[in-house]
Design a protein around this motif. Structure first.
Motif, PDB file in Angstrom:
ATOM      1  N   LEU A 162       0.840  -1.213   0.000  1.00 56.14           N
ATOM      2  CA  LEU A 162       0.000   0.000   0.000  1.00 56.14           C
ATOM      3  C   LEU A 162       0.865   1.250   0.000  1.00 56.14           C
ATOM      4  O   LEU A 162       0.349   2.361   0.102  1.00 56.14           O
ATOM      5  N   GLY A 163       2.197   1.088  -0.099  1.00 53.92           N
ATOM      6  CA  GLY A 163       3.108   2.219   0.070  1.00 53.92           C
ATOM      7  C   GLY A 163       3.236   2.531   1.560  1.00 53.92           C
ATOM      8  O   GLY A 163       2.415   2.109   2.367  1.00 53.92           O
ATOM      9  N   SER A 164       4.309   3.275   1.880  1.00 50.61           N
ATOM     10  CA  SER A 164       4.532   3.649   3.296  1.00 50.61           C
ATOM     11  C   SER A 164       3.971   5.041   3.561  1.00 50.61           C
ATOM     12  O   SER A 164       4.048   5.896   2.693  1.00 50.61           O
ATOM     13  N   PRO A 165       3.417   5.322   4.718  1.00 48.25           N
ATOM     14  CA  PRO A 165       3.316   4.471   5.891  1.00 48.25           C
ATOM     15  C   PRO A 165       2.021   3.640   5.943  1.00 48.25           C
ATOM     16  O   PRO A 165       1.805   2.932   6.911  1.00 48.25           O
ATOM     17  N   LYS A 166       1.203   3.748   4.862  1.00 44.77           N
ATOM     18  CA  LYS A 166      -0.114   3.098   4.895  1.00 44.77           C
ATOM     19  C   LYS A 166      -0.006   1.598   5.197  1.00 44.77           C
ATOM     20  O   LYS A 166      -0.756   1.060   6.013  1.00 44.77           O
ATOM     21  N   GLN A 167       0.956   0.940   4.519  1.00 44.53           N
ATOM     22  CA  GLN A 167       1.052  -0.520   4.679  1.00 44.53           C
ATOM     23  C   GLN A 167       1.470  -0.898   6.100  1.00 44.53           C
ATOM     24  O   GLN A 167       0.954  -1.873   6.675  1.00 44.53           O
ATOM     25  N   ILE A 183       4.366  -8.512   5.753  1.00 43.94           N
ATOM     26  CA  ILE A 183       5.427  -7.609   5.289  1.00 43.94           C
ATOM     27  C   ILE A 183       4.847  -6.519   4.379  1.00 43.94           C
ATOM     28  O   ILE A 183       3.940  -6.796   3.580  1.00 43.94           O
ATOM     29  N   GLY A 184       5.367  -5.297   4.527  1.00 41.94           N
ATOM     30  CA  GLY A 184       5.024  -4.203   3.609  1.00 41.94           C
ATOM     31  C   GLY A 184       6.020  -4.230   2.466  1.00 41.94           C
ATOM     32  O   GLY A 184       7.224  -4.167   2.697  1.00 41.94           O
ATOM     33  N   VAL A 185       5.525  -4.366   1.231  1.00 40.43           N
ATOM     34  CA  VAL A 185       6.441  -4.546   0.101  1.00 40.43           C
ATOM     35  C   VAL A 185       6.427  -3.382  -0.898  1.00 40.43           C
ATOM     36  O   VAL A 185       6.968  -3.509  -2.001  1.00 40.43           O
ATOM     37  N   GLY A 186       5.844  -2.230  -0.527  1.00 40.14           N
ATOM     38  CA  GLY A 186       5.905  -1.029  -1.380  1.00 40.14           C
ATOM     39  C   GLY A 186       5.424  -1.290  -2.795  1.00 40.14           C
ATOM     40  O   GLY A 186       4.362  -1.878  -3.000  1.00 40.14           O
ATOM     41  N   GLY A 187       6.255  -0.910  -3.765  1.00 38.98           N
ATOM     42  CA  GLY A 187       5.856  -1.038  -5.168  1.00 38.98           C
ATOM     43  C   GLY A 187       6.218  -2.385  -5.785  1.00 38.98           C
ATOM     44  O   GLY A 187       6.220  -2.521  -7.004  1.00 38.98           O
ATOM     45  N   SER A 188       6.472  -3.403  -4.949  1.00 37.10           N
ATOM     46  CA  SER A 188       6.990  -4.676  -5.485  1.00 37.10           C
ATOM     47  C   SER A 188       6.030  -5.407  -6.428  1.00 37.10           C
ATOM     48  O   SER A 188       6.482  -6.098  -7.349  1.00 37.10           O
ATOM     49  N   PHE A 189       4.717  -5.277  -6.221  1.00 37.23           N
ATOM     50  CA  PHE A 189       3.791  -5.990  -7.127  1.00 37.23           C
ATOM     51  C   PHE A 189       3.844  -5.402  -8.540  1.00 37.23           C
ATOM     52  O   PHE A 189       3.580  -6.097  -9.509  1.00 37.23           O
ATOM     53  N   ASP A 190       4.173  -4.106  -8.610  1.00 36.72           N
ATOM     54  CA  ASP A 190       4.284  -3.493  -9.944  1.00 36.72           C
ATOM     55  C   ASP A 190       5.387  -4.184 -10.737  1.00 36.72           C
ATOM     56  O   ASP A 190       5.263  -4.397 -11.941  1.00 36.72           O
ATOM     57  N   VAL A 191       6.448  -4.572 -10.036  1.00 37.54           N
ATOM     58  CA  VAL A 191       7.565  -5.265 -10.685  1.00 37.54           C
ATOM     59  C   VAL A 191       7.226  -6.758 -10.846  1.00 37.54           C
ATOM     60  O   VAL A 191       7.373  -7.325 -11.925  1.00 37.54           O
ATOM     61  N   PHE A 192       6.711  -7.373  -9.788  1.00 38.18           N
ATOM     62  CA  PHE A 192       6.410  -8.812  -9.807  1.00 38.18           C
ATOM     63  C   PHE A 192       5.434  -9.158 -10.943  1.00 38.18           C
ATOM     64  O   PHE A 192       5.559 -10.185 -11.603  1.00 38.18           O
ATOM     65  N   SER A 193       4.457  -8.268 -11.158  1.00 37.25           N
ATOM     66  CA  SER A 193       3.436  -8.531 -12.175  1.00 37.25           C
ATOM     67  C   SER A 193       3.948  -8.272 -13.588  1.00 37.25           C
ATOM     68  O   SER A 193       3.265  -8.595 -14.556  1.00 37.25           O
ATOM     69  N   GLY A 194       5.136  -7.644 -13.693  1.00 38.72           N
ATOM     70  CA  GLY A 194       5.670  -7.322 -15.013  1.00 38.72           C
ATOM     71  C   GLY A 194       5.187  -5.966 -15.514  1.00 38.72           C
ATOM     72  O   GLY A 194       5.507  -5.562 -16.636  1.00 38.72           O
ATOM     73  N   THR A 195       4.419  -5.241 -14.690  1.00 39.37           N
ATOM     74  CA  THR A 195       3.912  -3.921 -15.094  1.00 39.37           C
ATOM     75  C   THR A 195       5.067  -2.929 -15.190  1.00 39.37           C
ATOM     76  O   THR A 195       5.118  -2.095 -16.089  1.00 39.37           O
ATOM     77  N   LYS A 196       5.996  -3.011 -14.215  1.00 39.48           N
ATOM     78  CA  LYS A 196       7.191  -2.164 -14.251  1.00 39.48           C
ATOM     79  C   LYS A 196       8.404  -3.064 -14.257  1.00 39.48           C
ATOM     80  O   LYS A 196       8.386  -4.140 -13.647  1.00 39.48           O
ATOM     81  N   LYS A 197       9.466  -2.606 -14.920  1.00 36.68           N
ATOM     82  CA  LYS A 197      10.705  -3.403 -14.957  1.00 36.68           C
ATOM     83  C   LYS A 197      11.609  -3.015 -13.794  1.00 36.68           C
ATOM     84  O   LYS A 197      11.710  -1.842 -13.455  1.00 36.68           O
ATOM     85  N   ARG A 198      12.266  -4.017 -13.222  1.00 38.42           N
ATOM     86  CA  ARG A 198      13.299  -3.710 -12.246  1.00 38.42           C
ATOM     87  C   ARG A 198      14.562  -3.310 -13.017  1.00 38.42           C
ATOM     88  O   ARG A 198      14.725  -3.678 -14.179  1.00 38.42           O
ATOM     89  N   ALA A 199      15.454  -2.562 -12.382  1.00 43.22           N
ATOM     90  CA  ALA A 199      16.676  -2.134 -13.069  1.00 43.22           C
ATOM     91  C   ALA A 199      17.482  -3.356 -13.480  1.00 43.22           C
ATOM     92  O   ALA A 199      17.481  -4.371 -12.787  1.00 43.22           O
ATOM     93  N   PRO A 200      18.217  -3.269 -14.634  1.00 41.22           N
ATOM     94  CA  PRO A 200      19.082  -4.389 -15.017  1.00 41.22           C
ATOM     95  C   PRO A 200      20.097  -4.690 -13.900  1.00 41.22           C
ATOM     96  O   PRO A 200      20.445  -3.799 -13.129  1.00 41.22           O
ATOM     97  N   GLU A 201      20.559  -5.954 -13.881  1.00 43.18           N
ATOM     98  CA  GLU A 201      21.408  -6.403 -12.769  1.00 43.18           C
ATOM     99  C   GLU A 201      22.649  -5.529 -12.562  1.00 43.18           C
ATOM    100  O   GLU A 201      23.018  -5.214 -11.435  1.00 43.18           O
ATOM    101  N   ILE A 202      23.234  -5.095 -13.683  1.00 40.92           N
ATOM    102  CA  ILE A 202      24.456  -4.288 -13.581  1.00 40.92           C
ATOM    103  C   ILE A 202      24.160  -2.986 -12.822  1.00 40.92           C
ATOM    104  O   ILE A 202      24.949  -2.554 -11.986  1.00 40.92           O
ATOM    105  N   ILE A 203      23.010  -2.410 -13.079  1.00 40.20           N
ATOM    106  CA  ILE A 203      22.628  -1.159 -12.390  1.00 40.20           C
ATOM    107  C   ILE A 203      22.374  -1.444 -10.912  1.00 40.20           C
ATOM    108  O   ILE A 203      22.771  -0.686 -10.031  1.00 40.20           O
ATOM    109  N   GLN A 204      21.752  -2.601 -10.629  1.00 44.54           N
ATOM    110  CA  GLN A 204      21.550  -2.993  -9.219  1.00 44.54           C
ATOM    111  C   GLN A 204      22.901  -3.160  -8.517  1.00 44.54           C
ATOM    112  O   GLN A 204      23.091  -2.686  -7.400  1.00 44.54           O
TER     113      GLN A 204
END
Ligand code: UDP
Length: 241
Positions: A162-167, A183-204
């Motif tokens: 739900l984003g912080s501090p709501k979650q 657990i509060g996971v912020g924007g993780s479902f946006d990435v998990f669902s494939g809606t948003k991309k996580r940064a490439p590994e090199i950037i991480q």
């Protein structure tokens, strides 16, 4: 203060390696323990600093995990180095894999309706060992209906985006309704669902994930100002030590 926690501007972090943390969570799941995990980044540390109620909730969580390179850098600057960064997204993936392996009941809460639906679909498709007992999007008036649904389904794991501090407020209010790892996971479902991309590994690896998110979502610029402010406060704290 919990034993061995490291204080960064008032937020008290556990100092585990990711491996140690995973072992603890795995044991919690085996013991069916009621646990609350928070994963603060510098922005959350700053908002906890200005909000006593939120700060108490964060510091009373069972696990306070450093999500974000800024926390690790801040700890180094203060002379209290921490083992490593443990991201909310990686923790989400670990919990999903555990649930899959151990055939646990999972409830997903948060994000936009199409995002949570796509996340649920991915779980049903790729993690067939999971008993997905329910899911709900994150745009609702909290009249207790969602909590009642969670209570009825009695999941082993509740993932709240739900984003912080709501979650964190939501988990703190309702965590006694069922014995689960919450657990509060912020924007993780946006990435998990494939809606948003996580940064490439090199950037991480280069710890530039924050910059990648800024380029992808320029509207986050206001939120990014939290980082220089956080670093300035750390410098100040260091001088006063
Ligand atoms: N969100 C929600 N309900 C709300 C506000 C936000 O479900 O009332 C969701 C939003 O759709 C997004 C997540 O909460 O999936 C928060 O994402 P954000 O990028 O702010 O989180 P971060 O990863 O930066 O903590």
């Amino acid at each position: 203060m919990h034993k061995n926690r490291i204080d960064i501007l008032g937020t008290e972090f556990d100092n585990f390696t990711e491996k140690q943390f995973h072992e603890l969570i795995s044991t919690d799941l085996d013991n069916k323990a009621n646990k609350f995990i928070v994963t603060p980044n510098p922005e959350i540390v700053l908002s906890a600093r200005n909000n006593n109620r939120f700060s108490n909730i964060v510091n009373n969580a069972d696990y306070v995990i450093p999500d974000g390179i800024g926390i690790i850098k801040g700890a180094n600057m203060l002379g209290t180095p921490m083992h490593e960064r443990i991201t909310g997204f990686d923790t989400l993936m670990f919990l999903i894999e555990q649930a899959n392996k151990k055939h646990l009941k999972v409830y997903l809460l948060g994000a936009k309706p199409e995002v949570i639906k796509a996340s649920a679909d991915r779980i049903k498709r790729e993690f067939t060992g999971i008993d997905l007992v329910g899911y709900h999007d994150g745009y609702f008036n909290d009249n207790g209906m969602v909590a009642a649904d969670i209570e009825e389904k009695q999941p082993d794991i509740v993932l709240v985006a739900l984003g912080s501090p709501k979650q964190e407020y939501f988990i703190n209010k309702y965590r006694d309704r069922c014995t689960a790892v919450w657990i509060g996971v912020g924007g993780s479902f946006d990435v998990f669902s494939g809606t948003k991309k996580r940064a490439p590994e090199i950037i991480q690896k280069l710890s530039l994930e924050w910059f990648y998110r800024l380029v992808k979502e320029p509207t986050r610029i206001g939120r990014m100002f939290a980082i220089p402010k956080y670093l300035m406060l750390i410098q100040k704290e260091k001088r006063n030590k």
